[in-house]
Scaffold this active site. Structure first.
Site, PDB file in Angstrom:
ATOM      1  N   ASN A   1     -47.923 -25.473 -47.713  1.00  0.00           N
ATOM      2  CA  ASN A   1     -48.092 -24.701 -48.946  1.00  0.00           C
ATOM      3  C   ASN A   1     -48.986 -25.442 -49.933  1.00  0.00           C
ATOM      4  OD1 ASN A   1     -46.408 -22.922 -47.751  1.00  0.00           O
ATOM      5  ND2 ASN A   1     -44.604 -23.432 -48.966  1.00  0.00           N
TER       6      ASN A   1
ATOM      7  N   HIS B   1     -52.505 -28.647 -46.284  1.00  0.00           N
ATOM      8  CA  HIS B   1     -53.553 -27.669 -46.566  1.00  0.00           C
ATOM      9  C   HIS B   1     -54.066 -27.770 -48.001  1.00  0.00           C
ATOM     10  CE1 HIS B   1     -51.932 -24.968 -43.053  1.00  0.00           C
ATOM     11  NE2 HIS B   1     -52.486 -26.083 -42.638  1.00  0.00           N
TER      12      HIS B   1
ATOM     13  N   ASP C   1     -48.737 -24.600 -53.284  1.00  0.00           N
ATOM     14  CA  ASP C   1     -48.240 -24.078 -54.553  1.00  0.00           C
ATOM     15  C   ASP C   1     -47.576 -25.105 -55.472  1.00  0.00           C
ATOM     16  OD1 ASP C   1     -45.739 -24.479 -53.336  1.00  0.00           O
ATOM     17  OD2 ASP C   1     -45.547 -22.369 -52.751  1.00  0.00           O
TER      18      ASP C   1
ATOM     19  N   CYS D   1     -72.160 -34.137 -61.392  1.00  0.00           N
ATOM     20  CA  CYS D   1     -73.375 -33.484 -60.883  1.00  0.00           C
ATOM     21  C   CYS D   1     -73.459 -31.999 -61.192  1.00  0.00           C
ATOM     22  CB  CYS D   1     -73.537 -33.760 -59.388  1.00  0.00           C
ATOM     23  SG  CYS D   1     -72.077 -33.469 -58.438  1.00  0.00           S
TER      24      CYS D   1
ATOM     25  N   ASN E   1     -35.418 -19.583 -40.447  1.00  0.00           N
ATOM     26  CA  ASN E   1     -36.404 -18.513 -40.640  1.00  0.00           C
ATOM     27  C   ASN E   1     -35.660 -17.177 -40.644  1.00  0.00           C
ATOM     28  OD1 ASN E   1     -38.770 -16.710 -40.291  1.00  0.00           O
ATOM     29  ND2 ASN E   1     -39.846 -18.594 -39.740  1.00  0.00           N
TER      30      ASN E   1
ATOM     31  N   THR F   1     -41.888 -21.186 -41.517  1.00  0.00           N
ATOM     32  CA  THR F   1     -43.247 -21.175 -40.987  1.00  0.00           C
ATOM     33  C   THR F   1     -43.261 -20.486 -39.638  1.00  0.00           C
ATOM     34  OG1 THR F   1     -45.176 -22.480 -40.327  1.00  0.00           O
ATOM     35  CG2 THR F   1     -43.034 -23.562 -40.115  1.00  0.00           C
ATOM     36  N   SER F   2     -44.299 -19.668 -39.425  1.00  0.00           N
ATOM     37  CA  SER F   2     -44.398 -18.962 -38.149  1.00  0.00           C
ATOM     38  C   SER F   2     -44.931 -19.899 -37.073  1.00  0.00           C
ATOM     39  CB  SER F   2     -45.295 -17.731 -38.298  1.00  0.00           C
ATOM     40  OG  SER F   2     -46.540 -18.113 -38.839  1.00  0.00           O
TER      41      SER F   2
HETATM   42  P1  NAD Z   1     -46.509 -18.850 -42.243  1.00  0.00           P
HETATM   43  O1  NAD Z   1     -46.626 -19.487 -40.938  1.00  0.00           O
HETATM   44  O2  NAD Z   1     -46.345 -19.758 -43.366  1.00  0.00           O
HETATM   45  O3  NAD Z   1     -45.393 -17.606 -42.178  1.00  0.00           O
HETATM   46  C1  NAD Z   1     -44.332 -17.425 -43.055  1.00  0.00           C
HETATM   47  C2  NAD Z   1     -43.001 -17.535 -42.270  1.00  0.00           C
HETATM   48  O4  NAD Z   1     -41.938 -17.530 -43.198  1.00  0.00           O
HETATM   49  C3  NAD Z   1     -42.726 -16.394 -41.273  1.00  0.00           C
HETATM   50  O5  NAD Z   1     -42.290 -16.938 -40.041  1.00  0.00           O
HETATM   51  C4  NAD Z   1     -41.569 -15.597 -41.940  1.00  0.00           C
HETATM   52  O6  NAD Z   1     -40.695 -15.036 -40.994  1.00  0.00           O
HETATM   53  C5  NAD Z   1     -40.896 -16.681 -42.738  1.00  0.00           C
HETATM   54  N1  NAD Z   1     -40.165 -16.253 -43.935  1.00  0.00           N
HETATM   55  C6  NAD Z   1     -40.487 -15.290 -44.829  1.00  0.00           C
HETATM   56  N2  NAD Z   1     -39.607 -15.270 -45.853  1.00  0.00           N
HETATM   57  C7  NAD Z   1     -38.688 -16.240 -45.603  1.00  0.00           C
HETATM   58  C8  NAD Z   1     -37.542 -16.728 -46.291  1.00  0.00           C
HETATM   59  N3  NAD Z   1     -37.146 -16.200 -47.451  1.00  0.00           N
HETATM   60  N4  NAD Z   1     -36.853 -17.761 -45.729  1.00  0.00           N
HETATM   61  C9  NAD Z   1     -37.242 -18.297 -44.549  1.00  0.00           C
HETATM   62  N5  NAD Z   1     -38.323 -17.890 -43.853  1.00  0.00           N
HETATM   63  C10 NAD Z   1     -39.035 -16.870 -44.378  1.00  0.00           C
HETATM   64  O7  NAD Z   1     -47.749 -18.045 -42.301  1.00  0.00           O
HETATM   65  P2  NAD Z   1     -48.564 -17.383 -43.486  1.00  0.00           P
HETATM   66  O8  NAD Z   1     -47.684 -16.924 -44.546  1.00  0.00           O
HETATM   67  O9  NAD Z   1     -49.425 -16.413 -42.818  1.00  0.00           O
HETATM   68  O10 NAD Z   1     -49.432 -18.607 -44.057  1.00  0.00           O
HETATM   69  C11 NAD Z   1     -50.502 -19.222 -43.401  1.00  0.00           C
HETATM   70  C12 NAD Z   1     -50.948 -20.397 -44.227  1.00  0.00           C
HETATM   71  O11 NAD Z   1     -51.087 -20.106 -45.624  1.00  0.00           O
HETATM   72  C13 NAD Z   1     -49.947 -21.526 -44.204  1.00  0.00           C
HETATM   73  O12 NAD Z   1     -50.652 -22.694 -44.428  1.00  0.00           O
HETATM   74  C14 NAD Z   1     -49.108 -21.187 -45.417  1.00  0.00           C
HETATM   75  O13 NAD Z   1     -48.234 -22.195 -45.787  1.00  0.00           O
HETATM   76  C15 NAD Z   1     -50.191 -20.864 -46.409  1.00  0.00           C
HETATM   77  N6  NAD Z   1     -49.618 -20.100 -47.536  1.00  0.00           N
HETATM   78  C16 NAD Z   1     -49.113 -20.817 -48.578  1.00  0.00           C
HETATM   79  C17 NAD Z   1     -48.469 -20.155 -49.606  1.00  0.00           C
HETATM   80  C18 NAD Z   1     -47.877 -20.990 -50.703  1.00  0.00           C
HETATM   81  O14 NAD Z   1     -48.422 -22.042 -51.038  1.00  0.00           O
HETATM   82  N7  NAD Z   1     -46.754 -20.555 -51.273  1.00  0.00           N
HETATM   83  C19 NAD Z   1     -48.343 -18.761 -49.586  1.00  0.00           C
HETATM   84  C20 NAD Z   1     -48.899 -18.054 -48.525  1.00  0.00           C
HETATM   85  C21 NAD Z   1     -49.522 -18.756 -47.490  1.00  0.00           C
HETATM   86 ZN    ZN Z   2     -69.984 -33.929 -58.197  1.00  0.00          ZN
END
Ligand code: NAD
Ligand code: ZN
Length: 246
Positions: free
Chosen positions: A100, A117, A102, A149, A212, A187-188
């Site tokens: 994340n 990331h 965030d 720059c 999850n 995370t998926s």
């Molecule tokens: P991901 O692999 O992070 O998928 C999210 C997963 O969370 C899924 O498997 C889903 O089933 C599960 N999930 C959803 N709600 C949940 C809950 N309340 N408790 C537990 N599990 C839960 O894939 P993405 O969302 O497609 O993200 C891809 C990339 O983007 C990753 O690097 C991700 O971390 C990043 N991203 C970051 C943020 C953030 O910073 N908050 C938000 C969106 C995506």
């Molecule tokens: Zn610079």
């Protein structure tokens, strides 16, 4: 729940517990995951979150990034983030890798965090490669410019087509290779190289606990204990029922 009991038993026997978190841990804070209905990709166009698009049209990418930052800044850490911070303070959790961007783990009080990331907390100059703190710029009012720059600074999250931060990746692999138990939360586990960390841990005979709302590719392959539920409910429950460590 039987799986909570099993997870608790693994954690209490562990000497080196690590965690890997994804977008799902922040869902309870109102930040949607990228994929699926209501997903962040409907706000944040993946076609624009690319390094070549940023180089050609940084202003366009910054407009979209400001929307994402506004969403994140309007949210708070949830009980899942706080439970992990508490586990670290108690000496149970040794390190945390997050995909994340965030900043919610930091805001919840975690300290040992590897950001795979990148983060919205940083800005980077693609010309002189200097990294800056976002808080030192008025990013919501204007595209930030490099003080050295004058190039438009890039938001600190990793874009498509961009390399992951090398140091963070090495630290994450080291943590995964040292862990004797690993929590995989929200995370998926399809995006590499984050997805390979549980495999590295398992190769080192670590026990894998997965939290999850639905099964993933790991669940029936390397996961030892799968806890189906929302991270913001399961983690405080797990922490609350944990016997003293050691
Ligand atoms: P991901 O692999 O992070 O998928 C999210 C997963 O969370 C899924 O498997 C889903 O089933 C599960 N999930 C959803 N709600 C949940 C809950 N309340 N408790 C537990 N599990 C839960 O894939 P993405 O969302 O497609 O993200 C891809 C990339 O983007 C990753 O690097 C991700 O971390 C990043 N991203 C970051 C943020 C953030 O910073 N908050 C938000 C969106 C995506
Ligand atoms: Zn610079």
């Amino acid at each position: 729940m039987e799986s909570i009991k099993d997870a608790r038993s693994i954690i209490s026997k562990s000497h080196y517990l690590a965690a890997l978190t994804g977008a799902g841990i922040s869902a309870g804070s109102g930040i949607p995951a990228f994929r699926g209905r209501g997903g962040l990709w409907q706000v944040y166009d993946p076609a624009l979150a690319r390094i070549d698009v940023f180089r050609d049209n940084p202003h366009l990418v910054w407009d979209m990034t400001r929307e994402l930052i506004a969403l994140i800044e309007g949210s708070e850490p949830n009980p899942a983030h706080r439970a992990l911070a508490e586990m670290e303070r108690g000496g149970v959790l040794k390190g945390l890798v997050t995909q994340n961007i965030d900043n919610l783990h930091q805001r919840a009080g975690s300290r040992s965090i590897i950001e795979l990331h990148g983060t919205i907390g940083n800005l980077r100059c693609l010309t002189c490669n200097t990294v800056f703190n976002s808080a030192d710029f008025k990013i919501m009012d204007e595209d930030p410019l490099c003080p050295h720059c004058s190039a438009v600074l890039k938001p600190g999250m990793v874009f498509f087509g961009e390399a992951l931060p090398f140091g963070a990746l090495m630290e994450a692999r080291l943590l995964a290779g040292t862990a004797d138990a690993m929590l995989i939360i929200g995370t998926s586990a399809v995006v590499n190289p984050a997805a390979e960390l549980p495999v590295v841990a398992k190769g080192n005979r670590a026990k894998i606990i997965e939290i999850n709302i639905e099964p993933t590719g790991l669940t029936n392959s390397i996961t030892d204990v799968f806890i189906r539920g929302r991270a913001e409910e399961v983690l405080p429950d797990l922490l609350g029922t944990m016997p003293p460590h050691g």
